[in-house]
Enzyme design. Structure first.
Site, PDB file in Angstrom:
ATOM      1  N   HIS A  98       0.828  -1.197   0.000  1.00  0.00           N
ATOM      2  CA  HIS A  98       0.000   0.000   0.000  1.00  0.00           C
ATOM      3  C   HIS A  98       0.866   1.252   0.000  1.00  0.00           C
ATOM      4  CE1 HIS A  98      -3.701  -2.190   1.934  1.00  0.00           C
ATOM      5  NE2 HIS A  98      -3.275  -2.762   0.825  1.00  0.00           N
ATOM      6  N   GLU A 100       0.834   3.960   1.852  1.00  0.00           N
ATOM      7  CA  GLU A 100       1.304   4.413   3.161  1.00  0.00           C
ATOM      8  C   GLU A 100       2.376   3.492   3.732  1.00  0.00           C
ATOM      9  OE1 GLU A 100      -3.213   5.185   2.936  1.00  0.00           O
ATOM     10  OE2 GLU A 100      -1.794   3.621   2.371  1.00  0.00           O
ATOM     11  N   CYS A 128      -5.191   1.572   6.399  1.00  0.00           N
ATOM     12  CA  CYS A 128      -5.668   0.320   6.968  1.00  0.00           C
ATOM     13  C   CYS A 128      -4.810  -0.046   8.180  1.00  0.00           C
ATOM     14  CB  CYS A 128      -5.603  -0.795   5.917  1.00  0.00           C
ATOM     15  SG  CYS A 128      -3.920  -1.295   5.503  1.00  0.00           S
ATOM     16  N   CYS A 131      -1.089  -0.388   7.298  1.00  0.00           N
ATOM     17  CA  CYS A 131      -0.433   0.895   7.045  1.00  0.00           C
ATOM     18  C   CYS A 131      -0.278   1.701   8.338  1.00  0.00           C
ATOM     19  CB  CYS A 131      -1.216   1.684   6.019  1.00  0.00           C
ATOM     20  SG  CYS A 131      -1.184   0.936   4.376  1.00  0.00           S
TER      21      CYS A 131
END
Length: 202
Positions: A98, A100, A128, A131
């Site tokens: 992801h 992040e 999430c 992250c």
């Protein structure tokens, strides 16, 4: 005595009119300009409201560029403690890489943890749990996100490529021992930030 009472009520009426006009003016400012005050708590963050909007839009440009290569349209930027300088940009790479998470790992490899504590990770959507954990361990002290995860879940539905978890990042951070500051969502930008997702998840 009667004149004094008339003068008193006249003065009160004038004050009331001024207060009413001020309230109307402030309301118009908020409705028309959309940027007279923040819609999400940013107390303590090194970014002001205008900087937050600017960096969220920059992150969204990263997300749109990422989508051109077939990746999920998420974008994140790392902002220096001065609130202005963008140190890094990162888009989504896969369902496990992801934006992040990758940005946090890159930042930790490049910068001193004490410096990162004064930095801000700005991302289009709420991080999430994976992250949020990476942000925490990278020692990035501030987070700004544009749209909350519950909205993302509505957009993605049961898409197997993004089985969104219903777990707010603030809940994740509260389980830790570091006071990471969080600001989000910012509904005034939701339309812009959601736009790249509307056709992607169909």
């Amino acid at each position: 005595m009667q004149k004094s009472r008339r003068d008193f009520f006249k003065a009160m009426a004038t004050i009331g009119a001024v207060l009413f006009a001020t309230a109307v003016s402030l309301s118009a400012c908020w409705v028309l300009a959309g940027d007279c005050k923040p819609s999400s708590d940013q107390k303590g963050l090194p970014l002001n409201y205008q900087q937050i909007l600017k960096h969220l839009r920059t992150a969204n440009e990263v997300a749109k560029e990422t989508a051109k290569f077939g990746h999920h349209p998420f974008g994140a930027v790392l902002v220096a403690p001065d609130g202005e300088r963008v140190l890094m940009k990162q888009g989504n790479l896969s369902s496990i890489a992801h934006a992040e998470t990758e940005l946090s790992r890159r930042a930790f490899a490049q910068y001193n943890p004490d410096y990162l504590w004064g930095c801000t990770l700005v991302t289009t959507f709420e991080p999430c749990v994976m992250c949020a954990g990476n942000i925490y361990w990278a020692n990035i002290g501030n987070l700004v996100y544009g749209v909350e995860e519950t909205t993302l879940k509505k957009l993605t539905g049961a898409n197997k490529n993004n089985p969104t978890m219903s777990l707010p990042c603030r809940t994740v951070f509260k389980t830790g021992q570091k006071p990471i500051l969080v600001a989000g969502p910012f509904p005034e930008l939701e339309g812009e930030l959601v736009a790249p997702h509307r056709s992607f998840w169909k």
